[in-house]
Scaffold this motif. Structure first.
Motif, PDB file in Angstrom:
ATOM      1  N   VAL A   1       0.843  -1.197   0.000  1.00 29.21           N
ATOM      2  CA  VAL A   1       0.000   0.000   0.000  1.00 29.21           C
ATOM      3  C   VAL A   1       0.881   1.252   0.000  1.00 29.21           C
ATOM      4  CG1 VAL A   1      -1.635   1.332   1.403  1.00 29.21           C
ATOM      5  CG2 VAL A   1      -1.932  -1.148   1.129  1.00 29.21           C
ATOM      6  N   ARG A   2       1.851   1.273   0.911  1.00 26.25           N
ATOM      7  CA  ARG A   2       2.695   2.470   1.037  1.00 26.25           C
ATOM      8  C   ARG A   2       3.553   2.667  -0.228  1.00 26.25           C
ATOM      9  NH1 ARG A   2       5.743   3.600   6.483  1.00 26.25           N
ATOM     10  NH2 ARG A   2       6.209   1.401   6.260  1.00 26.25           N
ATOM     11  N   GLN A   3       4.074   1.548  -0.766  1.00 29.42           N
ATOM     12  CA  GLN A   3       4.896   1.658  -1.982  1.00 29.42           C
ATOM     13  C   GLN A   3       4.067   2.203  -3.145  1.00 29.42           C
ATOM     14  OE1 GLN A   3       6.322  -2.368  -2.349  1.00 29.42           O
ATOM     15  NE2 GLN A   3       8.166  -1.974  -1.146  1.00 29.42           N
ATOM     16  N   ASN A   4       2.843   1.719  -3.280  1.00 28.39           N
ATOM     17  CA  ASN A   4       1.971   2.213  -4.361  1.00 28.39           C
ATOM     18  C   ASN A   4       1.706   3.705  -4.210  1.00 28.39           C
ATOM     19  OD1 ASN A   4       0.990   0.603  -6.582  1.00 28.39           O
ATOM     20  ND2 ASN A   4       0.140  -0.813  -5.071  1.00 28.39           N
ATOM     21  N   LEU A   5       1.398   4.121  -2.986  1.00 31.03           N
ATOM     22  CA  LEU A   5       1.092   5.546  -2.773  1.00 31.03           C
ATOM     23  C   LEU A   5       2.335   6.403  -3.025  1.00 31.03           C
ATOM     24  CD1 LEU A   5      -1.243   5.383   0.370  1.00 31.03           C
ATOM     25  CD2 LEU A   5      -1.895   5.712  -2.017  1.00 31.03           C
ATOM     26  N   THR A   6       3.501   5.904  -2.635  1.00 31.22           N
ATOM     27  CA  THR A   6       4.746   6.659  -2.854  1.00 31.22           C
ATOM     28  C   THR A   6       5.054   6.741  -4.344  1.00 31.22           C
ATOM     29  OG1 THR A   6       5.549   5.826  -0.743  1.00 31.22           O
ATOM     30  CG2 THR A   6       7.184   6.802  -2.196  1.00 31.22           C
ATOM     31  N   PHE A   7       4.911   5.605  -5.037  1.00 35.42           N
ATOM     32  CA  PHE A   7       5.171   5.559  -6.488  1.00 35.42           C
ATOM     33  C   PHE A   7       4.264   6.544  -7.233  1.00 35.42           C
ATOM     34  CE2 PHE A   7       3.476   3.010 -10.271  1.00 35.42           C
ATOM     35  CZ  PHE A   7       4.333   3.613 -11.187  1.00 35.42           C
ATOM     36  N   PHE A   8       2.962   6.453  -6.982  1.00 41.27           N
ATOM     37  CA  PHE A   8       2.042   7.352  -7.697  1.00 41.27           C
ATOM     38  C   PHE A   8       2.211   8.804  -7.234  1.00 41.27           C
ATOM     39  CE2 PHE A   8      -0.060   3.366  -8.847  1.00 41.27           C
ATOM     40  CZ  PHE A   8      -0.212   3.586 -10.206  1.00 41.27           C
ATOM     41  N   GLY A   9       2.576   8.978  -5.983  1.00 39.34           N
ATOM     42  CA  GLY A   9       2.827  10.334  -5.488  1.00 39.34           C
ATOM     43  C   GLY A   9       3.961  10.993  -6.258  1.00 39.34           C
ATOM     44  N   LEU A  10       5.021  10.237  -6.522  1.00 39.14           N
ATOM     45  CA  LEU A  10       6.146  10.781  -7.312  1.00 39.14           C
ATOM     46  C   LEU A  10       5.704  11.064  -8.746  1.00 39.14           C
ATOM     47  CD1 LEU A  10       9.154   8.607  -6.067  1.00 39.14           C
ATOM     48  CD2 LEU A  10       8.955  11.090  -5.894  1.00 39.14           C
ATOM     49  N   VAL A  11       4.931  10.138  -9.307  1.00 44.68           N
ATOM     50  CA  VAL A  11       4.468  10.323 -10.691  1.00 44.68           C
ATOM     51  C   VAL A  11       3.606  11.587 -10.799  1.00 44.68           C
ATOM     52  CG1 VAL A  11       3.021   9.340 -12.521  1.00 44.68           C
ATOM     53  CG2 VAL A  11       4.668   7.890 -11.329  1.00 44.68           C
ATOM     54  N   TYR A  12       2.817  11.865  -9.751  1.00 44.25           N
ATOM     55  CA  TYR A  12       1.994  13.091  -9.746  1.00 44.25           C
ATOM     56  C   TYR A  12       2.792  14.320  -9.300  1.00 44.25           C
ATOM     57  CZ  TYR A  12      -2.501  10.933 -10.815  1.00 44.25           C
ATOM     58  OH  TYR A  12      -3.535  10.302 -11.460  1.00 44.25           O
ATOM     59  N   GLY A  13       4.052  14.103  -8.917  1.00 42.19           N
ATOM     60  CA  GLY A  13       4.914  15.226  -8.539  1.00 42.19           C
ATOM     61  C   GLY A  13       4.515  15.881  -7.231  1.00 42.19           C
ATOM     62  N   ILE A  14       4.033  15.070  -6.252  1.00 40.51           N
ATOM     63  CA  ILE A  14       3.580  15.613  -4.966  1.00 40.51           C
ATOM     64  C   ILE A  14       4.768  16.077  -4.126  1.00 40.51           C
ATOM     65  CG2 ILE A  14       2.262  15.082  -2.859  1.00 40.51           C
ATOM     66  CD1 ILE A  14       0.624  14.731  -5.427  1.00 40.51           C
ATOM     67  N   GLN A  15       4.639  17.266  -3.560  1.00 41.29           N
ATOM     68  CA  GLN A  15       5.657  17.776  -2.630  1.00 41.29           C
ATOM     69  C   GLN A  15       5.387  17.196  -1.231  1.00 41.29           C
ATOM     70  OE1 GLN A  15       8.184  19.826  -3.668  1.00 41.29           O
ATOM     71  NE2 GLN A  15       7.371  19.665  -5.746  1.00 41.29           N
ATOM     72  N   HIS A  16       6.415  17.113  -0.410  1.00 43.17           N
ATOM     73  CA  HIS A  16       6.318  16.568   0.956  1.00 43.17           C
ATOM     74  C   HIS A  16       5.545  15.238   0.933  1.00 43.17           C
ATOM     75  CE1 HIS A  16       7.681  20.549   1.956  1.00 43.17           C
ATOM     76  NE2 HIS A  16       6.594  21.082   1.418  1.00 43.17           N
ATOM     77  N   LEU A  17       6.036  14.350   0.104  1.00 39.44           N
ATOM     78  CA  LEU A  17       5.293  13.123  -0.208  1.00 39.44           C
ATOM     79  C   LEU A  17       5.102  12.201   0.995  1.00 39.44           C
ATOM     80  CD1 LEU A  17       3.906  11.376  -2.291  1.00 39.44           C
ATOM     81  CD2 LEU A  17       6.127  10.498  -2.996  1.00 39.44           C
ATOM     82  N   ALA A  18       6.178  11.994   1.770  1.00 42.41           N
ATOM     83  CA  ALA A  18       6.078  11.060   2.901  1.00 42.41           C
ATOM     84  C   ALA A  18       4.965  11.499   3.849  1.00 42.41           C
ATOM     85  CB  ALA A  18       7.410  10.984   3.626  1.00 42.41           C
ATOM     86  N   GLU A  19       4.903  12.817   4.071  1.00 39.63           N
ATOM     87  CA  GLU A  19       3.889  13.374   4.975  1.00 39.63           C
ATOM     88  C   GLU A  19       2.484  13.142   4.398  1.00 39.63           C
ATOM     89  OE1 GLU A  19       2.803  17.845   6.368  1.00 39.63           O
ATOM     90  OE2 GLU A  19       4.902  17.453   5.870  1.00 39.63           O
ATOM     91  N   ARG A  20       2.339  13.397   3.098  1.00 39.57           N
ATOM     92  CA  ARG A  20       1.032  13.242   2.434  1.00 39.57           C
ATOM     93  C   ARG A  20       0.572  11.778   2.464  1.00 39.57           C
ATOM     94  NH1 ARG A  20      -3.704  15.063   1.672  1.00 39.57           N
ATOM     95  NH2 ARG A  20      -4.680  14.576  -0.311  1.00 39.57           N
ATOM     96  N   VAL A  21       1.526  10.879   2.208  1.00 36.05           N
ATOM     97  CA  VAL A  21       1.187   9.447   2.232  1.00 36.05           C
ATOM     98  C   VAL A  21       0.734   9.055   3.638  1.00 36.05           C
ATOM     99  CG1 VAL A  21       2.181   7.115   2.048  1.00 36.05           C
ATOM    100  CG2 VAL A  21       2.628   8.802   0.259  1.00 36.05           C
ATOM    101  N   GLY A  22       1.432   9.559   4.644  1.00 38.10           N
ATOM    102  CA  GLY A  22       1.076   9.271   6.035  1.00 38.10           C
ATOM    103  C   GLY A  22      -0.341   9.737   6.361  1.00 38.10           C
ATOM    104  N   VAL A  23      -0.677  10.935   5.905  1.00 33.88           N
ATOM    105  CA  VAL A  23      -2.013  11.493   6.154  1.00 33.88           C
ATOM    106  C   VAL A  23      -3.083  10.620   5.500  1.00 33.88           C
ATOM    107  CG1 VAL A  23      -3.545  13.434   5.558  1.00 33.88           C
ATOM    108  CG2 VAL A  23      -1.256  13.882   6.473  1.00 33.88           C
ATOM    109  N   LEU A  24      -2.831  10.213   4.255  1.00 35.94           N
ATOM    110  CA  LEU A  24      -3.835   9.416   3.528  1.00 35.94           C
ATOM    111  C   LEU A  24      -3.993   8.026   4.136  1.00 35.94           C
ATOM    112  CD1 LEU A  24      -2.987  10.532  -0.099  1.00 35.94           C
ATOM    113  CD2 LEU A  24      -5.108  10.971   1.136  1.00 35.94           C
ATOM    114  N   ILE A  25      -2.866   7.455   4.593  1.00 32.30           N
ATOM    115  CA  ILE A  25      -2.933   6.141   5.243  1.00 32.30           C
ATOM    116  C   ILE A  25      -3.837   6.221   6.474  1.00 32.30           C
ATOM    117  CG2 ILE A  25      -1.536   4.555   6.669  1.00 32.30           C
ATOM    118  CD1 ILE A  25       0.593   4.681   4.464  1.00 32.30           C
ATOM    119  N   GLU A  26      -3.708   7.316   7.206  1.00 35.13           N
ATOM    120  CA  GLU A  26      -4.538   7.492   8.400  1.00 35.13           C
ATOM    121  C   GLU A  26      -6.001   7.777   8.004  1.00 35.13           C
ATOM    122  OE1 GLU A  26      -2.940  10.425  11.109  1.00 35.13           O
ATOM    123  OE2 GLU A  26      -4.907  10.510  12.097  1.00 35.13           O
TER     124      GLU A  26
END
Lengths: 274, 267
Positions: free
Chosen positions: A118-143
């Motif tokens: 789950v986390r790898q998918n969100l990180t991968f797509f986050g990079l593809v979408y060019g999200i800033q502060h990605l780790a933080e954003r992924v953490g928020v969405l996981i929660e």
């Protein structure tokens, strides 16, 4: 010195794009005279509609009506034969990457790679979408999507409900202005579907996005959608409030109206109810 | 081109390789087996020739260079196939990712995976069979660059072919290097070939690499003109392959192939 006409219109269009975004126009999706034809069949014929900020628009119709074809064109994975698509004021045909950066989607037939967690998918797509502060954003969405327990589990082994939650978390990654949901609750039990619906509804009301939603569940459509478009044979037959449309057309429920329209289209030319 | 989407493609491949020994093993296992097998063959041939000719640099060196080329090509196409196998096209291409960014991500993945293979081959060939690549001197660098360029071009071409013809066509991808090897004279001079095969060989950049390698080992200087021609051909092939991929991608967008990509939807 004379400036060629096509250069001028391109320039105007670019200015339109910039202005629409900067002024924060309420229209997050503008579809104009959209058409898709194949050698043997016309899949979508001159479809026009808009989705506004904080609005959930339901795209209804029987199988083969042209809903998924329309969604695929909006997602940029299918070229229209003619017509125009603007996402948050940006022309998709000319500024594909910029337009798609403002959209996201979730579809029952497009599950995320099952060989990533789950986390790898969100990180991968986050990079593809060019999200800033990605780790933080992924953490928020996981929660936010209740994925803490599943974050290191491969998506391929998750249940349908869990996969839907991950797909929705992916769809929310880039805080899209436009969210396309193609039958997001199709494989869920009623309880899971209810939870997913409320999450999606919250995305529209609390966030700043508009949602285009397809579903075959008319009770769900009545509950979630502010407005519906009824497609049949690639054309828009009806448009209106899902709670008022049945009585306006002599049907007791939206499902009854759906069945009637699917079997007997109202006429050759599209009829607008509102 | 933006760095973050490219990093995303690269990171995804890293996750896959890290999480799966089945993916990590082929990076070095097959090339190691090749080096060991050809190492013993050259050792045997050296015994037969009673020291009159050293087969190690000619045969083992050629195997190593050819395996490097194959790894580069398969590095690109395998990274692409990961998206085919996981039916990820819709998720991937409904994003702001552009095709040049996607292809750059595949190429960088291939550089990483083939570098591992090259290192294993160099260590094994020199430690176990006494192959010294210093005998090729600085010419090794342009040789590797030409093979790298052509490997990238063939990998992109193969990926475009799979996109156009469907997942089942991956079986056309694997034998591609073997199909080309007779034409490029990996183990023999092009003059050995019949006229028409030689003509094909002259259009393929690796032919000049193996020709140059044999010239150096025979104590002659390699032809700078031939090497420049090989580099130009490799560059042209990369451009042509990129163009072909872009054409196929546009076709896939127009026909709906991309949106409904599966073994069943592509004939």
């Amino acid at each position: 010195m004379r400036v060629p006409q096509d250069t001028l219109s391109r320039l105007h269009s670019c200015i339109d794009d910039e202005t629409a975004e900067e002024t924060g126009s309420d229209v997050v999706l503008g579809v104009t005279e959209l058409r898709k034809s194949y050698p043997e069949v016309v899949a979508v014929e001159r479809v026009s509609f808009e989705v506004r900020r904080r609005e959930v628009l339901g795209l209804l119709g029987p199988n083969g009506a042209g809903k998924t074809t329309t969604i695929n064109m909006i997602l940029g994975v299918l070229s229209p034969t003619s017509g125009r698509i603007r996402i948050a004021g940006i022309d998709l045909a000319r500024h594909r990457a910029r337009a798609l950066a403002r959209a996201n989607f979730s579809a029952v037939y497009a599950s995320l790679p099952g060989n990533l967690t789950v986390r790898q998918n969100l990180t991968f797509f986050g990079l593809v979408y060019g999200i800033q502060h990605l780790a933080e954003r992924v953490g928020v969405l996981i929660e936010q999507f209740d994925l803490e327990r599943l974050k290191d589990v491969k998506c391929g082994v998750l249940s349908s409900g869990e996969q839907t939650r991950v797909a929705l978390a992916k769809a929310a990654l880039n805080r899209p202005r436009l969210l396309l949901l193609d039958e997001p609750t199709a494989s869920l039990d009623p309880s899971a579907a209810q939870t997913v619906r409320s999450r999606i509804r919250r995305l529209a009301t609390e966030g700043d996005c508009g949602i285009l939603w397809t579903s075959h569940n008319m009770y769900e459509v009545e509950e979630v959608c502010d407005r519906v478009l009824f497609l049949s044979h690639g054309r828009v037959l009806l448009e209106g409030d899902p709670r008022r449309l049945p009585s306006q057309h002599g049907a007791s429920t939206l499902e009854e109206l759906f069945i009637r329209l699917a079997r007997e289209p109202l006429g050759e030319s599209p009829e607008q109810a509102v | 081109m933006r760095a973050r989407p490219i990093a995303g493609i690269l990171l995804r491949q890293f996750y896959l390789i890290r999480g799966s020994p089945v993916r990590a093993l082929p990076m070095f296992a097959w090339v190691a087996i090749d080096i060991v097998m050809w190492g013993f063959i050259t050792r045997y041939l050296n015994t037969m020739s009673a020291g009159r000719f050293n087969y190690v640099p000619t045969l083992l060196g050629a195997v190593l260079l050819w395996d490097f080329f194959t790894r580069i090509m398969q590095g690109v196409s395998t990274a692409f196939l990961e998206d085919v196998w996981s039916r990820n096209f819709l998720n991937l291409f409904a994003t702001p990712l552009t095709t040049p960014e996607y292809i750059t991500g595949l190429v960088l993945t291939s550089i990483g995976t083939s570098a591992v293979g090259l290192l294993v081959m160099l260590v094994l060939a020199s430690a176990a069979f006494g192959l010294s690549f210093f005998s090729l001197g600085l010419m090794l660098i342009p040789f590797l660059l030409v093979l790298f360029g052509f490997g990238i071009a063939l990998g992109i071409f193969a990926s475009a072919l799979v996109l156009r013809l469907g997942p089942a066509s991956e079986w056309l991808v694997w034998p591609m290097p073997a199909l080309l090897s007779p034409f490029v004279g990996v183990f023999y001079p092009l003059s050995t070939l019949p006229h028409w095969m030689r003509g094909v060989g002259l259009l393929l950049p690796p032919s000049y690499v193996f020709q140059g390698m044999r010239a150096i080992l025979a104590g002659q200087p390699p032809s700078a003109g031939n090497l420049a021609l090989a580099a130009a051909l490799a560059l042209l092939d990369v451009v042509l392959a990129g163009y072909f991929f872009a054409r196929v991608f546009r076709y896939a967008l127009r026909t709906g192939l991309l949106a409904r990509y599966s073994a069943e939807s592509v004939s």
